[in-house]
Each structure stands twice: as structure tokens, then as C-alpha cells.
Write an enzyme that holds these catalytic residues in place. Structure first.
Site, PDB file in Angstrom:
ATOM      1  N   GLY B  29      37.095   8.717 -87.829  1.00 29.00           N
ATOM      2  CA  GLY B  29      38.953   8.489 -87.736  1.00 29.00           C
ATOM      3  C   GLY B  29      38.924   9.841 -88.958  1.00 29.00           C
ATOM      4  CB  CYS B 237      57.857  -7.419 -66.865  1.00 31.60           C
ATOM      5  SG  CYS B 237      57.805  -5.521 -65.035  1.00 31.60           S
ATOM      6  CB  CYS B 240      55.183  -8.011 -62.411  1.00 32.09           C
ATOM      7  SG  CYS B 240      53.873  -7.445 -63.923  1.00 32.09           S
ATOM      8  CB  CYS B 262      54.699  -3.094 -66.571  1.00 37.98           C
ATOM      9  SG  CYS B 262      54.757  -5.123 -66.724  1.00 37.98           S
ATOM     10  CB  CYS B 268      53.697  -3.068 -63.435  1.00 39.42           C
ATOM     11  SG  CYS B 268      54.726  -3.919 -63.051  1.00 39.42           S
TER      12      CYS B 268
END
Lengths: 258, 286
Positions: B29, B237, B240, B262, B268
């Protein structure tokens, strides 16, 4: 007196190149006491305040503070995290210009809440209710809590700055001309408010100002500075009513009597 | 083979970047400064990510590049071509087959595995930037772990909108120490950052590299009474039928018609190949 001083300043000296900012300043401040520092522009009173508050490193001297856990500690030699922690919790600094002390892009509530969040508050509801409580104590209406400080008048900004500083219950407040730039009626209300808060919370404060009326109302003791030196100090009424040093006499007689 | 050095950058530069990456992984970080090079693309197009990728690539690596989850958008296509040309390496659109994945603004839906590297393109690495403009001050705040200000931003969100409205670049705390900007990924992806793959972040213009090693604790900041929520559009979606993926909203006509698909095109397509169908799938529409 048996109590220990809250703040003990010893031989503070600060020079800017060859010029003296302030020199040979020593005093003790006891809990619950308000100390006024007066003097003309350039007399070193702001330099002194900044040295004490850790904003400027003095060339020599000590600033001893009675910390909660370790007793008297020299704040100038303590580690930076410790000093910054102190300035978020036990200390507060009220700037002359509210914009220096506020985050102008953050709402009033956020400004007051920042110190709470800085010491670990993580409950939104509590932070907000404490912020609203403090806005009420400095006479800002609850419905202004989500307004930005830029939408506030000068007097309100100054009161908001005070609320933001006092929310964590500090023991020592440094004030740099808290009433500068405000008109007289607003000044009077701010002074009233400050006096109430100082008495109610048992705060100790160091107030730097050139306005004798401010110290007359707020300060227990007074220090008069000229050219970086303390020329006179004593109880406020004593110094103002019976000035001994020529400069203090000039200062007192310069005030217009209406 | 091309006339470029492998992966465009010279070996000394790659070495310098690798040192920054290693330091970043050692201090999760923490933003490590590095001497960002001028790349043959404009700032904001992933110059940081490209440099990190270039330093990570080996001749046997398989590269995947996505932009907002898609493999076929300009940014993704041009960076993929760039490395095909300068490093002559294999490329893929399959998340599972890739060893290095450079991404802009998404984490693939397919869970990543050990041995994979996810490289993020970062525009502004400093999470405190818009609250505190001074770099000297933000560095000090990171060093002293003074992160109260980050919550002021979340407080403002709730005060203004009634809930935490920050929906992307949602600040996280890494391994209980540094607060980090996860680059502008949707906050839906934040929980996925505790993953098995190595995550590297490159900010070219700001000249910073930071990293999250595998299985590192990544906590999204929040309030006790307003907990973090990984949100997405409340639809399946339309191609899909997936209900657990991050969706893009696409306007399809000028009469208010819209569809949700997606954002991860590879995921997808794979689902469609497996026979999943959504509301607007070609077969269903007929």
C-alpha cells in the site's frame, strides 16, 4: 500555589536572521487560566504563539506541557507524531482568519467532525449529533450543518472554527486575534460566547491580540510585548489600570474612549 | 524479432522499476516513487501500467489487457499490440490463460490464481489528494497514519446523499496500515482485492508504484452505522443472464431503451458459449 502549571514556557527565543522575533520569554500558565498577550504589530506576539503551538521551531528555550500520561514534557523535543496527536486532542488553535483554520470545501458538520474522526470516531450518527450539539453551543442553527463555510458570514465562520477546535475537549487553546476583522457587535457576541465556553469547560487559553477590550474581558493575566521582549506582565486589571512601563502607558492611553 | 529491446524499455530502466515493485510489495500500500519514463502514448492512457507490465514480462508470459473489463476497446487493443510488437509474446483474451493481466478500471470476474500478476493503470495514486492538496502534508499523513481526513470525505457523502455515494476509487486500508487508492475500479470489485494473485499499481504521470501482495488484508473504509457495500446495477446481464457480475449500462436507441451487459467481455462470452442466455440475447429476441 500547590497545583502544577499546565504550560510552562522557559526562555523562548526566535530570531529571523539577525532580527529578533521574540526573546527571553518565560511564564507559567495554570489550569483554567486565561493569559493575554498584547503588543503592537511586529512586537513578536504571533511569533511567540507559533513557537508555543509548535508551528515554528524556536532557536532556544523550552515549552513544557502537562501531558495526561507522562506529566511535564518538553513539546519541542517530543516526537512529531506525539506532538501532532497533542495538537489534535489537548490543544486547539484558533486562527485569526477562519479560512486558515477551516476546510472551506467541507460542510460545517464535516469541519466539526474532522477532529473526532482524527481521534478514531467511526460512528456517523454519533459524529453528526456531536457536531450539531457543538454548532448549537456556538449559536449556529442546526439547519446550517450541511452548508459549506463559504456560505457563512465572517462571524459565523469564526464561531464554526471555535466549535471545530473545542469538540474534542482540549485543555489548552491558542488564539491568534480571534476577533480581528469582525465588526464590533459581532465581536461582542463572540467574546461573550468565548467567555462562557472558557468558564464552562475550565479551559486554559493564550490569547494574542492588539485589542485591549478583548483581554480586559477574557484574560486573567496579561503580558505586554514590545520589539520581541516582554516589557510588563501581571494581572489584567492591574496592568491596564496602573501601567508601569512607558509603552504600556502609551498603549492604554491610545484606546479611544467613546 | 523486432529491433526493440525486449518489452520496449531498456534493461536498466526495467531494473529500476523492478526495484520499486519489490519495495512496494515489501510495504503493501505504500507509494514508491520511481523515475517514470516517457512512453509512446499519452499520459492517462496507461503509461504507468505499461511500464510495470514491461518490467514484469518474461518471454514465456501470456498477456491479457482489459479496459473497463473489455478486451476489444481502443486502450486494450493498442497496449496489447504494443507488447506483441515490442516483446513478441503470446497474448490472450482468456483470464485463466494469462500470466500477466494489465487492467484499466476493473478486476476480472474470474477469480485470479497464484502465479498471475494483475497490473493496474492508476491516474491519481494519492487517496487524500482532493482533501489535502499539499504533497508534503499527505506524505506526512501517510507516515504518521493520520487518516481521519479520509473519513471526512465519506462523512460528506452521507451528509449530502444519505449514503456513501463514492462508487469507484473507493479508499481501502491495506494490511491495517496504509490507506490506498485502488485506482478507479468500481467499489463492487473492492472485496476481490484479497486475492491469490499479485496486484501491482503503476501511475506514470505521478511517478508512483504501489502493490498488494497475495492474500493481503484489504479493508474498505466505512462507518459503523454505514457499512461498506459492494454495489452494482440491480439487473441481470442482458446477454448472459449473470446476476453476480458488474454491469455496464448501454443506451441502445433514442427512446429510452437500454441494456445492461457484463463489463467483463471474456467472462460474458464464456457464459454465453456455455449456453447461458439473457433478456436480449439474439436467440431470445427472435
Amino acid at each position: 500555589m500547590t497545583t502544577q502549571p499546565l504550560l510552562s514556557v522557559k526562555d523562548i527565543r526566535k530570531t529571523y536572521g539577525g532580527r529578533i522575533g521574540c526573546t527571553d520569554v518565560s511564564f507559567d500558565l495554570y489550569p483554567g487560566e486565561v493569559m493575554g498577550i498584547v503588543g503592537e504589530s511586529g512586537s513578536g506576539k504571533s511569533t511567540l504563539l507559533n513557537c508555543m503551538a509548535g508551528h515554528l521551531p524556536p532557536d532556544s528555550g523550552q515549552v513544557l506541557f502537562d501531558t495526561r500520561d507522562r506529566g511535564m514534557v518538553d513539546t519541542l523535543t517530543m516526537s512529531e507524531p506525539e506532538r501532532r496527536m497533542l495538537s489534535r486532542t489537548d490543544w486547539a488553535f484558533v486562527h485569526q482568519h477562519a479560512r486558515d483554520g477551516l476546510r472551506m470545501g467541507v460542510s460545517a458538520g464535516g469541519n466539526v467532525g474532522e477532529r473526532l474522526m482524527a481521534v478514531g470516531a467511526r460512528h456517523y450518527g454519533n459524529i453528526r449529533s456531536q457536531a450539531i450539539d457543538w454548532l448549537g453551543r456556538v449559536e449556529i442553527n442546526e439547519d446550517r450543518v450541511d452548508d459549506k463555510p463559504s456560505a457563512f458570514s465572517g462571524g459565523m465562520q469564526q464561531r464554526l472554527q471555535i466549535a471545530r477546535n473545542l469538540v474534542t475537549g482540549p485543555r489548552l487553546v491558542f488564539m491568534d486575534e480571534p476577533t480581528g476583522g469582525l465588526d464590533v457587535s459581532v465581536q461582542a457576541r463572540l467574546l461573550d460566547l468565548l467567555r462562557g465556553l472558557v468558564r464552562e469547560m475550565g479551559l486554559s487559553a493564550i490569547i494574542v491580540t492588539h485589542d485591549l477590550a478583548v483581554v480586559r474581558l477574557l484574560a486573567d493575566r496579561l503580558m505586554v510585548m514590545k520589539s520581541g521582549h516582554v516589557v510588563e506582565h501581571g494581572l489584567t486589571d492591574q496592568v491596564l489600570d496602573d501601567p508601569q512601563h512607558a509603552y504600556t502607558q502609551l498603549l492604554v492611553s491610545s484606546v479611544l474612549q467613546v | 524479432m523486432s529491433d526493440y529491446n525486449f518489452a520496449y524499455l531498456d534493461e536498466q530502466t526495467k531494473r529500476m522499476i523492478r526495484r520499486a515493485i519489490l519495495k512496494g510489495i515489501a510495504v503493501p500500500g505504500y507509494q514508491v516513487p520511481f523515475a517514470s519514463r516517457e512512453m509512446p502514448m499519452p499520459y492517462g492512457w496507461g503509461t504507468g501500467g505499461v511500464q510495470v507490465s514491461a518490467a514484469c514480462l518474461m518471454p514465456e508470459d501470456v498477456l491479457k489487457v482489459i479496459d473497463q473489463g473489455a478486451d476489444d476497446t481502443t486502450n486494450a487493443v493498442s497496449i496489447r499490440k504494443f507488447f506483441e510488437k515490442t516483446a513478441d509474446i503470446a497474448v490472450t483474451e482468456k483470464t485463466r490463460e494469462a500470466t500477466v493481466i494489465q487492467t484499466r478500471h476493473r478486476i476480472p470476474e474470474e477469480p485470479l490464481t497464484e502465479g498471475q500478476i494483475l497490473v493496474y493503470q492508476v491516474p491519481i495514486p494519492e487517496p487524500l489528494r482532493f482533501l489535502e492538496p499539499r504533497e508534503t502534508e499527505t506524505r506526512k499523513m501517510h507516515a504518521l497514519e493520520e487518516y481521519g481526513l479520509m473519513h471526512v470525505k465519506l462523512y460528506e457523502d452521507i451528509a449530502k446523499h444519505g449514503h456513501i455515494a463514492t462508487s469507484y476509487a473507493y479508499p481501502v486500508k491495506v494490511e491495517g496500515r496504509y490507506v490506498m487508492d485502488p485506482s478507479p475500479i468500481p467499489k463492487f470489485d473492492n472485496p476481490k482485492m484479497e486475492m491469490a494473485a499479485i496486484q501491482l499499481f503503476g501511475a506514470g504521470r505521478e511517478q508512483r508504484i504501489y502493490a498488494v501482495p497475495p492474500y493481503t488484508k484489504v479493508v474498505s473504509l466505512d462507518f459503523e452505522d454505514h457499512p461498506f457495500e459492494a454495489s452494482k446495477a440491480n439487473h441481470p446481464c442482458d446477454l448472459c443472464g449473470a446476476e453476480h457480475t458488474y454491469l455496464d449500462e448501454v443506451i441502445i436507441d433514442d427512446e429510452g431503451g437500454r441494456m445492461f451487459v457484463c463489463s467483463d467481455t471474456d467472462y460474458c462470452a464464456e457464459r454465453q458459449a456455455m449456453g447461458h442466455r439473457g433478456r436480449l440475447s439474439p436467440e431470445a429476441a427472435e
